[in-house]
Design a protein around this motif. Structure first.
Motif, PDB file in Angstrom:
ATOM      1  N   SER A  53       4.101  41.575  41.797  1.00  0.00           N
ATOM      2  CA  SER A  53       4.362  40.415  40.941  1.00  0.00           C
ATOM      3  C   SER A  53       5.115  39.292  41.648  1.00  0.00           C
ATOM      4  CB  SER A  53       5.178  40.848  39.722  1.00  0.00           C
ATOM      5  OG  SER A  53       6.508  41.204  40.119  1.00  0.00           O
ATOM      6  N   GLY A  54       5.934  39.651  42.634  1.00  0.00           N
ATOM      7  CA  GLY A  54       6.786  38.653  43.278  1.00  0.00           C
ATOM      8  C   GLY A  54       8.000  38.278  42.438  1.00  0.00           C
ATOM      9  N   LEU A  55       8.180  38.951  41.300  1.00  0.00           N
ATOM     10  CA  LEU A  55       9.311  38.681  40.410  1.00  0.00           C
ATOM     11  C   LEU A  55      10.490  39.572  40.765  1.00  0.00           C
ATOM     12  CD1 LEU A  55       7.378  38.555  37.014  1.00  0.00           C
ATOM     13  CD2 LEU A  55       8.131  36.622  38.424  1.00  0.00           C
ATOM     14  N   GLU A  56      11.698  39.091  40.464  1.00  0.00           N
ATOM     15  CA  GLU A  56      12.883  39.916  40.687  1.00  0.00           C
ATOM     16  C   GLU A  56      12.893  41.081  39.715  1.00  0.00           C
ATOM     17  OE1 GLU A  56      16.598  37.810  40.681  1.00  0.00           O
ATOM     18  OE2 GLU A  56      16.275  37.101  42.714  1.00  0.00           O
ATOM     19  N   ARG A  57      13.254  42.250  40.228  1.00  0.00           N
ATOM     20  CA  ARG A  57      13.358  43.472  39.442  1.00  0.00           C
ATOM     21  C   ARG A  57      14.734  44.071  39.681  1.00  0.00           C
ATOM     22  NH1 ARG A  57       9.250  42.590  36.114  1.00  0.00           N
ATOM     23  NH2 ARG A  57       7.253  42.509  37.178  1.00  0.00           N
ATOM     24  N   THR A  58      15.380  44.505  38.623  1.00  0.00           N
ATOM     25  CA  THR A  58      16.738  45.030  38.717  1.00  0.00           C
ATOM     26  C   THR A  58      16.792  46.441  38.157  1.00  0.00           C
ATOM     27  OG1 THR A  58      17.618  42.803  38.466  1.00  0.00           O
ATOM     28  CG2 THR A  58      19.126  44.601  38.030  1.00  0.00           C
ATOM     29  N   THR A  59      17.498  47.321  38.870  1.00  0.00           N
ATOM     30  CA  THR A  59      17.672  48.696  38.399  1.00  0.00           C
ATOM     31  C   THR A  59      19.004  49.252  38.886  1.00  0.00           C
ATOM     32  OG1 THR A  59      16.576  50.838  38.216  1.00  0.00           O
ATOM     33  CG2 THR A  59      16.505  49.790  40.354  1.00  0.00           C
ATOM     34  N   PRO A  60      19.652  50.074  38.062  1.00  0.00           N
ATOM     35  CA  PRO A  60      20.875  50.739  38.523  1.00  0.00           C
ATOM     36  C   PRO A  60      20.503  51.965  39.354  1.00  0.00           C
ATOM     37  CG  PRO A  60      20.452  51.294  36.228  1.00  0.00           C
ATOM     38  CD  PRO A  60      19.378  50.330  36.647  1.00  0.00           C
ATOM     39  N   VAL A  61      21.218  52.199  40.434  1.00  0.00           N
ATOM     40  CA  VAL A  61      20.999  53.389  41.263  1.00  0.00           C
ATOM     41  C   VAL A  61      22.335  53.927  41.749  1.00  0.00           C
ATOM     42  CG1 VAL A  61      18.669  52.772  42.049  1.00  0.00           C
ATOM     43  CG2 VAL A  61      20.629  52.050  43.375  1.00  0.00           C
ATOM     44  N   GLY A  62      22.363  55.235  41.988  1.00  0.00           N
ATOM     45  CA  GLY A  62      23.541  55.840  42.592  1.00  0.00           C
ATOM     46  C   GLY A  62      23.548  55.553  44.079  1.00  0.00           C
ATOM     47  N   TRP A  63      24.751  55.460  44.654  1.00  0.00           N
ATOM     48  CA  TRP A  63      24.836  55.201  46.091  1.00  0.00           C
ATOM     49  C   TRP A  63      25.883  56.095  46.735  1.00  0.00           C
ATOM     50  CZ3 TRP A  63      29.266  53.380  48.552  1.00  0.00           C
ATOM     51  CH2 TRP A  63      30.265  52.854  47.732  1.00  0.00           C
ATOM     52  N   PHE A  64      25.747  56.218  48.045  1.00  0.00           N
ATOM     53  CA  PHE A  64      26.656  57.012  48.856  1.00  0.00           C
ATOM     54  C   PHE A  64      27.054  56.171  50.056  1.00  0.00           C
ATOM     55  CE2 PHE A  64      23.693  59.612  46.568  1.00  0.00           C
ATOM     56  CZ  PHE A  64      24.512  60.567  45.987  1.00  0.00           C
ATOM     57  N   PRO A  65      28.276  56.343  50.563  1.00  0.00           N
ATOM     58  CA  PRO A  65      28.701  55.518  51.705  1.00  0.00           C
ATOM     59  C   PRO A  65      27.924  55.867  52.970  1.00  0.00           C
ATOM     60  CG  PRO A  65      30.398  57.125  51.126  1.00  0.00           C
ATOM     61  CD  PRO A  65      29.322  57.244  50.104  1.00  0.00           C
ATOM     62  N   GLY A  66      27.482  54.835  53.658  1.00  0.00           N
ATOM     63  CA  GLY A  66      26.789  55.004  54.929  1.00  0.00           C
ATOM     64  C   GLY A  66      27.690  54.551  56.065  1.00  0.00           C
ATOM     65  N   LYS A  67      27.154  54.596  57.255  1.00  0.00           N
ATOM     66  CA  LYS A  67      27.913  54.155  58.430  1.00  0.00           C
ATOM     67  C   LYS A  67      28.124  52.647  58.394  1.00  0.00           C
ATOM     68  CE  LYS A  67      25.955  57.764  61.315  1.00  0.00           C
ATOM     69  NZ  LYS A  67      25.088  58.052  62.458  1.00  0.00           N
ATOM     70  N   ASP A  68      29.231  52.220  58.951  1.00  0.00           N
ATOM     71  CA  ASP A  68      29.508  50.797  59.153  1.00  0.00           C
ATOM     72  C   ASP A  68      29.404  49.965  57.881  1.00  0.00           C
ATOM     73  OD1 ASP A  68      29.867  51.360  61.880  1.00  0.00           O
ATOM     74  OD2 ASP A  68      27.735  51.078  62.274  1.00  0.00           O
ATOM     75  N   GLY A  69      29.882  50.498  56.760  1.00  0.00           N
ATOM     76  CA  GLY A  69      29.902  49.718  55.529  1.00  0.00           C
ATOM     77  C   GLY A  69      28.570  49.581  54.833  1.00  0.00           C
ATOM     78  N   SER A  70      27.600  50.408  55.186  1.00  0.00           N
ATOM     79  CA  SER A  70      26.304  50.355  54.508  1.00  0.00           C
ATOM     80  C   SER A  70      26.334  51.260  53.276  1.00  0.00           C
ATOM     81  CB  SER A  70      25.181  50.773  55.464  1.00  0.00           C
ATOM     82  OG  SER A  70      25.327  52.127  55.855  1.00  0.00           O
ATOM     83  N   TRP A  71      25.278  51.164  52.479  1.00  0.00           N
ATOM     84  CA  TRP A  71      25.114  51.970  51.278  1.00  0.00           C
ATOM     85  C   TRP A  71      23.844  52.788  51.427  1.00  0.00           C
ATOM     86  CZ3 TRP A  71      26.309  46.871  51.564  1.00  0.00           C
ATOM     87  CH2 TRP A  71      27.534  46.458  51.005  1.00  0.00           C
ATOM     88  N   LEU A  72      23.876  54.053  51.026  1.00  0.00           N
ATOM     89  CA  LEU A  72      22.703  54.910  51.046  1.00  0.00           C
ATOM     90  C   LEU A  72      22.247  55.155  49.616  1.00  0.00           C
ATOM     91  CD1 LEU A  72      23.886  57.634  53.604  1.00  0.00           C
ATOM     92  CD2 LEU A  72      22.500  55.603  54.070  1.00  0.00           C
ATOM     93  N   ILE A  73      20.947  55.003  49.375  1.00  0.00           N
ATOM     94  CA  ILE A  73      20.367  55.292  48.071  1.00  0.00           C
ATOM     95  C   ILE A  73      19.172  56.220  48.277  1.00  0.00           C
ATOM     96  CG2 ILE A  73      21.211  53.180  46.974  1.00  0.00           C
ATOM     97  CD1 ILE A  73      18.440  51.949  47.315  1.00  0.00           C
ATOM     98  N   VAL A  74      18.847  57.000  47.252  1.00  0.00           N
ATOM     99  CA  VAL A  74      17.759  57.967  47.347  1.00  0.00           C
ATOM    100  C   VAL A  74      16.680  57.599  46.338  1.00  0.00           C
ATOM    101  CG1 VAL A  74      17.139  60.406  47.216  1.00  0.00           C
ATOM    102  CG2 VAL A  74      19.425  59.755  47.990  1.00  0.00           C
ATOM    103  N   ALA A  75      15.457  57.513  46.793  1.00  0.00           N
ATOM    104  CA  ALA A  75      14.322  57.206  45.913  1.00  0.00           C
ATOM    105  C   ALA A  75      13.823  58.512  45.298  1.00  0.00           C
ATOM    106  CB  ALA A  75      13.223  56.489  46.686  1.00  0.00           C
ATOM    107  N   SER A  76      14.652  59.100  44.444  1.00  0.00           N
ATOM    108  CA  SER A  76      14.350  60.432  43.914  1.00  0.00           C
ATOM    109  C   SER A  76      13.448  60.412  42.691  1.00  0.00           C
ATOM    110  CB  SER A  76      15.645  61.159  43.554  1.00  0.00           C
ATOM    111  OG  SER A  76      16.275  60.536  42.453  1.00  0.00           O
ATOM    112  N   ALA A  77      13.585  59.408  41.834  1.00  0.00           N
ATOM    113  CA  ALA A  77      12.862  59.362  40.560  1.00  0.00           C
ATOM    114  C   ALA A  77      13.032  60.689  39.818  1.00  0.00           C
ATOM    115  CB  ALA A  77      11.390  59.007  40.743  1.00  0.00           C
ATOM    116  N   ALA A  78      14.233  61.277  39.938  1.00  0.00           N
ATOM    117  CA  ALA A  78      14.584  62.531  39.277  1.00  0.00           C
ATOM    118  C   ALA A  78      13.632  63.675  39.641  1.00  0.00           C
ATOM    119  CB  ALA A  78      14.651  62.347  37.764  1.00  0.00           C
ATOM    120  N   GLY A  79      13.082  63.643  40.852  1.00  0.00           N
ATOM    121  CA  GLY A  79      12.195  64.702  41.311  1.00  0.00           C
ATOM    122  C   GLY A  79      10.740  64.519  40.918  1.00  0.00           C
TER     123      GLY A  79
END
Length: 157
Positions: A53-79
């Protein structure tokens, strides 16, 4: 790094429908207002550009701290057997991503972790949130782990 995780052949249903969209909006609003956690772990609001679509999409996700101030997220879709929509949006537009954490908006670049980097991050994630290990058991696809790096850091590297 490429986004190359195909959908699986078994797993839970991909969360969808009007109730799911309503809950996502409610949780995103709560995270923006209060910050903090969502379902027991740190949460951020992920804004992507739709692959089709090219449209902005927003979703809440859990995150975990990564190296050097990055954020890690998992594309789990609850399995689920399929990857979540936001995974394909990141794949199509990895440099057009924004996150909201602790009341701050940050432009980021998304990159999928592979190999040893993914294995190390996976161990960190399941130690912090064993629920993700349960999600992995439900499906035959490898759950993608995405690192979100602040865009200014990425550009200067």
């Amino acid at each position: 790094m490429s986004f190359n995780t195909p959908a699986g052949t078994r797993g839970a249903r991909v969360p969808s429908g009007w109730a799911f969209r309503w809950l996502n909006k409610l949780m995103a609003r709560r995270i923006r207002r209060k910050g903090g956690t969502f379902m027991g772990f740190n949460a951020l609001v992920l804004t992507t550009v739709g692959a089709k679509s090219g449209l902005e999409r927003t979703t809440p996700v859990g995150w975990f701290p990564g190296k050097d101030g990055s954020w890690l997220i998992v594309a789990s879709a609850a399995g689920a057997a399929g990857n979540p929509s936001w995974y394909y949006n990141l794949a199509a537009n990895p440099d057009k991503v924004q996150i909201e954490v602790d009341g701050r908006k940050t432009a980021v670049v998304a990159e999928q972790l592979l190999g040893v980097e993914r294995a190390d991050a996976w161990q960190q994630i399941i130690a912090a949130a064993p629920r993700f290990g349960q999600y992995q058991v439900k499906t035959d696809r490898e759950l993608p782990i995405i690192r979100l790096v602040p865009r200014s850091t990425q550009e200067s590297a």
